[in-house]
Design a protein around this motif. Sequence first.
Motif, PDB file in Angstrom:
ATOM      1  N   ILE A 303       0.536 -35.706 -46.112  1.00  0.00           N
ATOM      2  CA  ILE A 303       1.726 -36.123 -45.379  1.00  0.00           C
ATOM      3  C   ILE A 303       2.224 -35.003 -44.468  1.00  0.00           C
ATOM      4  N   TRP A 307       2.764 -35.388 -40.515  1.00  0.00           N
ATOM      5  CA  TRP A 307       4.103 -35.203 -39.928  1.00  0.00           C
ATOM      6  C   TRP A 307       4.051 -34.206 -38.774  1.00  0.00           C
ATOM      7  N   ILE A 329       2.456 -42.325 -42.467  1.00  0.00           N
ATOM      8  CA  ILE A 329       3.309 -41.587 -43.402  1.00  0.00           C
ATOM      9  C   ILE A 329       4.127 -42.549 -44.253  1.00  0.00           C
TER      10      ILE A 329
END
Length: 950
Positions: A303, A307, A329
């Motif tokens: 993640i 991001w 995500i």
Amino acid sequence: MSSAEEIERRVAQYLRGEVSFQEFDAFRQERGIQSFVQLAPQPGTSTGGLTGVGQTGRLLRTMGEGGGAAGPSYNDDSSDDDDYLDNDDSAKRGDDSDENDENEEEMGVVEEEGSSTTNPADTSLTAKYLEGKLSFSEFAELMEQEEDDGKETPKPAAVEPSKKGVDISEAFSLELALEQEERKGRKRPKRRKINEVPKPLRGLMGEANLRFARGKYDDAIKMCMEVIRQVPHCYEPFSTAAMVYEEKGDMERSLQFALIAAHLNPQDPEEWVKLAEVSLEQNNISQAITCYKKALRYDPNNIGILWEQANLLEQTQEPRKALEGYQQILKLLPEKEGNKYMDLMRDMSKTYHATGETETAIETMQAAFTKHPTLVTFEDVNMLTELYITMKQYRHVLEAMSSYCSVQLSWQGGVTDTMAALDRLGMPDTGQQETQVMQCTIPPETPIDLSIKLAVSLVHLRYLGAAKPLVDMLLQESAEDMGDLYLDIAEAYVDVGEYDSARPILAMLVNTDRYNLAAVWLRYAECLNALGKTEHAVQSYAKVVEMAPSHLGARLSLSALQQQLGRPEEALQALSEGAPAAMPTAVETAAEVSSQPGPDVQLLHHKSTLLYSQGRMEDFLDTSLLMLSKYFEEAYQQQNLQLVVTKLTSRRRKYQLNALRDEPGGTGQGRHVVDLSGKLSSISKLEWWDLLCKASRCLARLGRTEEVEHLTMAALASPQFEKDAAKQKELKYMVLSACCLNKNYRMAYFFVRPMIMENTEVNQLWNVFSQITTSSEDARHHRFCLRLMIKNQNNIALSFLNGHNSLISGTYKHALGEYVRAYRLDPSNPMSLLLIGVTFFHMASQKYTIKRHFVLVQGMSFLNEYLIQRGETQEAYYNVGRALHQLGLEHLAIHYYQKALHMNPPDVGDSKFSYLLDLRSEIAYNLALIYSNSGSKNLAKLLLDQYCVV
């Protein structure tokens, strides 16, 4: 000892560790050996002993194909380095001897252990990247393409024996085939990975690491570059070189080598993340995105990496790709991180809405509401309902408010359950809903903006009674503070045609300080106009024009209302954007003048239509020419358009126009063109064509022939109407007429010729052709008519023209032949009889004519026949009298002149044009000449005073 034996002896010594690398490299350079493949035994030679094919030959081949230990000479006076190399080689030799013996027993071959395959394309790409010719993103993409291309390699063809002798590769293949049976059932040795340094170069790689550890960076880099040269697909020398450059402070070079090392050994996502962070420190966002992409290939569910990549994509103005990362995500976030999920959902929904993907934004929010219903706030519901209203999904607004804001709706017919009533809700705007909303119950903590969104939805669904309490609640608030909500509900009323309900709300808004805006006044004016309050609507539209002078719709509506009220001057004033711009002064630059916005093209179009309907032709031409000059800008600016329009096809005209524009001083030397604001495409092609026709007729009517010629030529040369064949043809006729009006007979003749050739039976074209050739006083049309006569021998008009040309040039016999041809084609035409008689009279008037009286009799007979067919008309008597006058038979001529003088001209139905066909002035003048020659001066003066004095 021979040279080959000496080389093999030195190689064996180096492999046994008896000589150092520096000594061996110095020997290689002294003998001029570029590659160890030269040391392989040649076909037909015997090396004997340790250098045979079975032992040393294989080792030499291994070193040659794998790159060997060859490298540049490194001058180092440190004995410790030599000791290290000797000890390392000795140890290596000791450790490898048993392994080599075991491999000899089990495999019989060690080529695969030390061999390497060097792709020239990889080496070239690496060199280009290191030289700065490629970015890392391009380098990675090209390398991936080559890897994909290399996945499917064709099966190598069978090796055929060489005619010149046994090749060493054939020997190795034969040996492998013979020992294949021995290898079966035995444990295969562990093969080296393709991106690891082969054994013959590990010593050099270890030496490079030692030099780096001792701070001898230049030597370490040289050794790494030598390894890279021989095995460019191995990552270890690139990694070492990156560390060396980092210690030297050259971060850019270090990053380059580190990126290549990571590309050759890409399975470590953490390494890619580190490289991305270093790239960001150097402000190279695109390279960082590529590194994150590589990391995600081997760790797709990370993640943090997702991001960071999405944030960078947002910074590079790639919101769609960033949103794809955010969507991934959302799928990976665990249930316990609901707040983070909702925050990300809000940002994504705003981005989707900003990029025009409102449907996707709604789907994203709906999924979040379903997954975390307890975390939904009033702000989230407000955002979702606003998206619903944008998409005109008003029923979903009621559902969202009922589900997440505890709004209760009571319905007619005993339906108390809100969701059941929503399910029974009919289609809006049909007037046949199954249930009617009677009352809305809203919790007191509900924000007022959500209440108004509910009211807006109810209004659009035609449940005005249910919306009224909500609107009344809003009207208790200050319009100064809640003006945006006032405007929302007013626009909802206007959209459904409830102008009576919208008018008081808009009236309150325009009287405030914050919302005394042009957009609010425009809505108010539209509402008043719909209610029939024209005077008040005019005042409101005037306010809009005052506050927003560039608003096109307000000006057009105001002009239409003023015209409706019978105020043409005010209507024109509404379409005028203000006083015309003054000429630029010496202080103003050309850039300042060009930056000023010009008049709007749609305003000019409506203004020109209004002026034309009022008959104000001069003002109409000023406006229309301003527009047409911009529409035909490329052609209108050129001064010499005759070079363009003479080209037969539109492609050649376009080429010639570009050639004129590209000439030095070609642009801007013709007529001036004013820049206009707005899109020219907002006016249709048909409207432009109508404007061109009107402007051309007005210019011709006002006698501005030069302007109409330039305008029509510009229209023909411009590519605006080139795809419409009918308009192209009509434009050519317009140019022909304009040239005739401007007395440009040379250009007129150029256009009329192809028209005549295509339409030989059209008398109007022959009349225009005769007018052009008569006025131009040019004889070049003679040959044209003769050549055309060959293909059109039965054309009467062409026979007359050829006869006229021969008559004027004095060849009466040829003229007589053409006139007789016309007479045979149409015996009832009196024109041919007259011309034949006149030709006979010309022939009789010649000096050396034989049988003159016979010719005169023939001429008189044709004239008499002409008089019979034409009848007793002024024209016929005058023509006969004029012929007799030419022959000197004046007493007979007087008789016919007097008959013609006492006859009225023909009646053409319009008294304005009767004088054009009245021949009494010509008749009186010819009679006066006869009387004067005979001595009757008073009678001659009497005729002149009566018929010839103006």
